[in-house]
Structure formats: C-alpha cells, structure tokens
Scaffold this active site. Structure first.
Site, PDB file in Angstrom:
ATOM      1  N   HIS A   1       5.115   0.818   5.213  1.00 36.92           N
ATOM      2  CA  HIS A   1       6.350   1.196   4.526  1.00 36.92           C
ATOM      3  C   HIS A   1       7.243   2.025   5.446  1.00 36.92           C
ATOM      4  CE1 HIS A   1       4.816  -0.155   0.619  1.00 36.92           C
ATOM      5  NE2 HIS A   1       6.046  -0.017   0.180  1.00 36.92           N
TER       6      HIS A   1
ATOM      7  N   LYS B   1      -1.946   1.108  -8.154  1.00 35.09           N
ATOM      8  CA  LYS B   1      -2.715   1.720  -9.239  1.00 35.09           C
ATOM      9  C   LYS B   1      -2.178   3.115  -9.512  1.00 35.09           C
ATOM     10  CE  LYS B   1      -6.449   3.661  -6.377  1.00 35.09           C
ATOM     11  NZ  LYS B   1      -6.515   5.112  -6.440  1.00 35.09           N
TER      12      LYS B   1
END
Ligand code: SF4
Lengths: 173, 278
Positions: free
Chosen positions: A35, A100
């Site tokens: 990222h 998650k």
C-alpha cells in the site's frame, strides 16, 4: 449469494452488511508495505501495476507456495492498518476490499461515499481459504516477499459483507 | 548430570514449530464444539464451522493453520542439566530450518524502523527460567501479529482493586473486538513490575485451556471475566454472539507497594503452542 468479478457498482447495490457471499473471479493481494508503495506511485503520477478501477483488493500476506501448489495458507490480515491508504484507491474506482476486523468511522463514511463494499473473510482459517484459490501470479514488488502484490483467481471464496454501500456495519449488533 | 545435545535441541525446535503450525490443540476444538451449542447467530456459527474445518484441512494437507505463522516465542525451563553450546543460537537454527523447509511465512524484520526481512523468521523471543529438575522443558508458542497488536499493559495505582482490574481487561477485549480474531484466549498478568506483568500474561496463555488457577482470587477473576467477556456480544470475528472467549487465564506475582501492573495479552482462536521435555 454468488458474486463474480468485475464487481461493477451495480453488483454492490443488493449487498447488505451481514450477508454471506461467495466470490469468484480476480482479486489482488495487497497489505501494508505494498500500500505504501502504491500510494507513492499514485502521488508521483506513475503507472500502477494493475488497474484499480472495479478491482478487489485482498489484505493478505500468504505463506510461501509449496512446489506444485497454487498458493500457501491465505487468510485475511487486519483491515484497520490499511485505513490511512484507502482514499486515493477509492478515488480510482476500487470496488471492494477484503480483510478482517473493524475499520475507522472515517473509512465507513468513505466507503459509503464511493459506493464501495468491504468484506471480511474469517481470520485464522487460512488453510481452509486456500481451497478457494485456483490460480495465483506475482504482479509486483517481489522484494516484499509475502507482502508482494499477487493476482489471484478465486472460486466461491466465502466472504461476509462487512460494510455495505449504505453505511451498514456487521459489527453493530 | 544430563547433557543436552545441540542436534536434539535443534530437531525439537523444528518439530515443535511444525506441529504448532499444522495441528490445532484438540482441547481448543473441543471447547469450540461445546460453545457452538450455545451460539444461535447464523454467521457466527459459520465462523466457528470454518475454524473447525480449517483445523482438519491444515492437518490433512500440512498447510499452516494461519498464514501468520507468527513470532516464535520459546520458554525454556532449565533444570540441573549441562548445556555446552550456545542455546539461543541453536534455537534460532531450529526456527530457521523449520520456516524454510516447510514454507512457513517469514514475518520478522531486522529493525522496527528499517524493516528488512530476516528471511528465516529469526530471531525467536526466548525466555528462560531455572527449575530444580533434571531436564530441559521447552514450551513454544507461535504468536501472530493481529492479536499481539491488541494487547496492553497498564500500571494501576496500588489502591486499585479487583473491579479496576476487571474493567481494564474488559476494555482491552472490547477494543480488540473483531480485529484480533475472536474467539480469544485472554491472558492476564497481574503484579510483578512493568515487564514481568507482560511475561506473566504471555505465559498464562501457554497453560492448558481447561485448567484454572490454583490461587483462589485469580481463579475467581478467571471465572468472572470469562462470563463477562462472553456477554460483550463481540462473538466470532466480531460478528456478534456469545462466543468471545474460549478461556481466561490469570497469572500473578508479588509486586512493589507503589505498583499494580496489569497486562492483557490477547490470543486469537488460532492458539498454537506445543511443548517437549528433553
Ligand atoms: S490474529 Fe491469530 S488467527 Fe488472526 S490472523 Fe493473526 S495469527 Fe491468524
């Protein structure tokens, strides 16, 4: 519910937080360090290793692939660590993310604004999830080891709609 | 005096890493099975079902239970034995071999700021303790980042009491929520000093999931916290329901008149620890 990529925005309209869906098609693995690199490329206006528009990003760092296998164990990592990186990707038309755990209120708002869905896969069931990956290919940042970007083809990958495009939240019970 | 062979230690560490990555403790599965009975929310039941299925597949296919194959944490209980080699080096050798030979994920970087991967998951984190036995006991845990990240320490004031400890533990569990892969085992360390409390909490996680503390007040804390945590409605993966904790473990130690350290170490459902006696 069965879903397949490309996850064009129309396909997201009927998804509600709490739904169990089975996703088939192409998704891209990307976690913390990838990222950081992608955002740097975006900021410098440089070409990206894959087209973000209508794509699905899976926050995962799989175990190395054994010879003859497609992928190793591949369960989700915590989504909140990617919160600060998501906005530029949403602006490029990202369709969905998979991770998650809870995300920030700001991200829930952004998802709503950009009509993007966030899914959860079950954390810690990485051997189980391995079964639903039918192909895997390195796309970028090999040097990041498990954190490299890979293109996965999944079949009936089980996911829970976590934040839908209406701002609903699976964690709000 | 018994002499430990370097080769045996390396082999043991290798095997413990393998077993921990592939085989989920049967007692954890039993506990999940038991708690499943009380769970009525469909998506939460689906999570528990996937956890059970995962354990079967990991064992059958020799695939790691979780992609986060963890930091290797080793507790050595050293009796009256002879060790004539560098024990830390040997442990790291075992870890390195296990992680490379078995395609486990290498999750350790050389420095928190530089972040270059060490490529073999070393170094392990090694704790030692001396015992009056004639053997070497090795307890090994693989600790994932997700649940470790949600763990916390607080220095309470010495006049804080039982309720404040409970409130702190409950607050930490609430904040961990779905991020740390519930259902959890909650390790609580009370007393000692700053680092000791964390160690107590970590070590409590290595206890048998079924046991209770032998100290009455610690046992009371365990029982009450277990009940209260399971009323928080966090549930499997945070999706709601009654299965938030599989167990609560409290370990305690004497402390300074001015202090009251409390540490909460969160363990996800993928609790991987094994032990061996050499
Ligand atoms: S918290 Fe535990 S189960 Fe969840 S991803 Fe990390 S190691 Fe795996």
């Amino acid at each position: 519910m069965i879903l397949s990529t490309p996850l064009t925005k129309e396909k997201l309209i009927n998804l509600k937080a709490g739904d169990l869906v089975y996703l088939s098609g192409t998704i891209y693995t990307m976690r913390d360090q990838a990222h950081k690199k992608i955002i740097a490329l975006i900021n410098k206006n440089q070409p990206l290793p894959f087209d973000i528009e209508n794509s699905v990003i899976y926050y995962v760092g799989p175990t190395p692939t054994k010879p003859g296998e497609i992928i190793g164990s591949c369960g989700p990592t915590s989504s909140y660590r990617m919160d600060s990186f998501i906005e530029p990707l949403l602006q490029l038309g990202l369709s969905a993310t998979i991770g998650k755990g809870e995300r920030s209120l700001k991200v829930i708002e952004l998802l709503k604004k950009h009509k993007t869905v966030h899914f959860s896969a079950v954390g810690g069931v990485a051997a189980y999830l391995n079964q639903f990956v039918i192909d895997s290919e390195l796309v970028a940042f090999k040097e990041l080891q498990s954190e490299s970007i890979k293109k996965l083809i999944v079949k009936n990958f089980p996911l829970f709609v976590t934040y839908d495009i209406y701002g609903n939240d699976i964690f709000k019970k | 005096m018994k002499k430990i062979k370097r080769a045996d230690l390396i082999e043991s560490i290798k095997n413990l890493c393998k077993e921990a990555n592939y085989y989920l403790d049967k007692n954890i599965l039993k506990k999940i099975e038991e708690l499943k009975e009380k769970e009525d929310k469909a998506i939460s039941l689906e999570v528990l079902k996937q956890i059970e299925e995962n354990a079967l597949i990991a064992e059958k296919k020799n695939l790691p239970l979780c992609q986060d194959t963890g930091t290797v944490v080793v507790f050595l209980e050293i009796g009256n034995i002879l060790i004539d080699f560098n024990i830390e080096e040997a442990i790291n050798k075992g870890v390195s071999l296990a992680y490379n030979e078995n395609y486990f994920r290498k999750s350790i970087v050389n420095h928190p700021l530089e972040r270059t991967n060490t490529l073999d998951n070393t170094p392990a984190i090694i704790h030692t303790k001396f015992t009056n036995t004639n053997c070497l006991k090795i307890k090994l845990a693989l600790k994932g980042g997700g649940s470790e990240n949600m763990s916390k320490i607080k220095m309470l004031t010495p006049t804080a009491g039982y309720e404040q400890v409970k409130n702190f533990v409950l607050a930490v569990v609430k904040e961990a929520g779905g991020k740390a892969c519930p259902p959890f085992i909650i390790g609580v360390g009370i007393g000692g000093n700053f680092e000791k409390s964390a160690l107590l909490a970590k070590e409590s996680l290595l206890r048998d999931i079924k046991d209770s503390s032998e100290i009455a007040i610690d046992k009371k804390l365990e029982t009450e916290l277990f009940a209260e945590i399971n009323k928080l409605n966090i549930g499997p993966m945070g999706f709601g329901g009654q299965t938030t904790a599989l167990a609560v473990k409290v370990n305690s130690y004497p402390c300074h008149i001015a202090s009251f350290p409390v540490a909460v170490n969160i363990q996800c459902h993928c609790a991987r620890h094994k032990e061996i006696i050499l």
